[in-house]
Design a protein around this motif. Structure first.
Motif, PDB file in Angstrom:
ATOM      1  N   PRO A  72       0.807  -1.233   0.000  1.00  0.00           N
ATOM      2  CA  PRO A  72       0.000   0.000   0.000  1.00  0.00           C
ATOM      3  C   PRO A  72       0.836   1.278   0.000  1.00  0.00           C
ATOM      4  N   ASP A  73       0.215   2.351  -0.452  1.00  0.00           N
ATOM      5  CA  ASP A  73       0.862   3.664  -0.465  1.00  0.00           C
ATOM      6  C   ASP A  73       1.340   4.050   0.933  1.00  0.00           C
ATOM      7  N   SER A  75       3.417   3.029   3.151  1.00  0.00           N
ATOM      8  CA  SER A  75       3.455   2.065   4.259  1.00  0.00           C
ATOM      9  C   SER A  75       4.862   1.697   4.708  1.00  0.00           C
ATOM     10  N   ARG A 110       6.017   5.995  -4.027  1.00  0.00           N
ATOM     11  CA  ARG A 110       4.618   5.688  -3.698  1.00  0.00           C
ATOM     12  C   ARG A 110       4.503   4.905  -2.398  1.00  0.00           C
ATOM     13  N   ILE A 111       5.366   3.913  -2.197  1.00  0.00           N
ATOM     14  CA  ILE A 111       5.209   3.066  -1.020  1.00  0.00           C
ATOM     15  C   ILE A 111       5.901   3.640   0.219  1.00  0.00           C
TER      16      ILE A 111
END
Length: 273
Positions: A107-108, A110, A134-135
């Protein structure tokens, strides 16, 4: 289906010699965990290790992160990592997934730390860094680190190592079709790629050394575990057989049964999101 930007030749380069690779390649040195934990100012909730191979760089976080995920596209390499985990205690907070650096099933925002140990040069950098960003959580760290080959032992056997690998690269360019040849990007461009991405508020290169012990078998194993040489052997060529034998004799003559210091010199390029 391989996501766009990934090359089958880069993935297949590491097929079939996971045991040899895991036996002779260096584990991630403790300085990696120490440096990144210091920059994070605390224990990470999640570390993601991209291009984790057999887990040599992933297990380094076993006692220093709440959760660890290794991501690797090569089935043989990740199979070895999972087999190692199954034989270890207290690894329930670790997992290995077959995947790609520019398409990560996480997920983004995380992850607090994302690492690439001797692997970023095999990845398409623009899409990989976009996915890493993004992550990563705000303030998270991306670190691509590599050691120089060969380790520092003595100039004479280092020179023999370099000549063997140069010959294997020359043979590979002749024996393999363009589709079979992997693309290795210039590691010296890693820091510039981080800066040009515009995804990190701070970037830096950190240089450090790690000392390990090794003998002639280890030194020869490091050379034979290199992907280019292994690809020549997998293509069925015997043109390196005499060179490997001569290199082995040189190493055995120099070590003369001794175990000596191997100085691995590392370069870490990091970015803070």
């Amino acid at each position: 289906m391989i996501p766009e930007g990934n090359l089958r030749s880069n993935i297949d380069r590491f097929l079939g010699f996971e045991q040899l690779y895991d036996r002779f390649r260096p584990e991630a040195p403790p300085q990696v965990v120490d440096l990144l934990t210091r920059y994070l100012s605390g224990k990470p909730a999640l570390v993601v290790d991209l291009g984790c191979g057999t887990g040599l760089s992933t297990f380094a976080w076993k006692d220093d992160a709440e959760r660890i995920i290794g991501v690797e596209p090569n089935p043989d390499m990740i199979g070895k990592a999972k087999a190692k985990q199954a034989a270890m205690d207290n690894t329930g907070h670790m997992s290995f997934i077959q995947g790609y650096s520019n398409e990560i099933a996480i997920p983004d925002g995380s992850a607090q730390i994302v690492t690439c140990s001797q692997s970023f040069h095999w990845m398409e950098p623009v899409s990989t860094l976009r996915e890493v960003s993004r992550i990563l959580a705000d303030g998270g760290i991306f670190a691509a680190y590599d050691c120089d080959w060969p380790p520092t032992v003595h100039w004479s056997i280092e020179d023999a190592y370099n000549r063997l690998l140069a010959k294997s690269d020359a043979l590979l360019s002749r024996l393999a079709s363009p589709d079979e040849q992997a693309i290795k990007r210039d590691k010296e461009q890693h820091l510039q790629q981080l800066r040009h991405s515009g995804l990190f508020r701070y970037t830096k290169e950190i240089v450090f050394h790690n000392v390990e012990q090794g003998d002639a078998e280890r030194f020869v194993g490091l050379a034979v575990s290199q992907g280019g040489l292994q690809t020549v052997l997998k293509l069925g060529s015997a043109e390196l057989d005499e060179d490997i034998a001569a290199f082995r004799r040189s190493a055995e003559n120099y070590f003369a049964g001794r175990t000596l210091e191997f100085i691995f010199s590392y370069r870490m390029r990091l970015g803070i999101k």
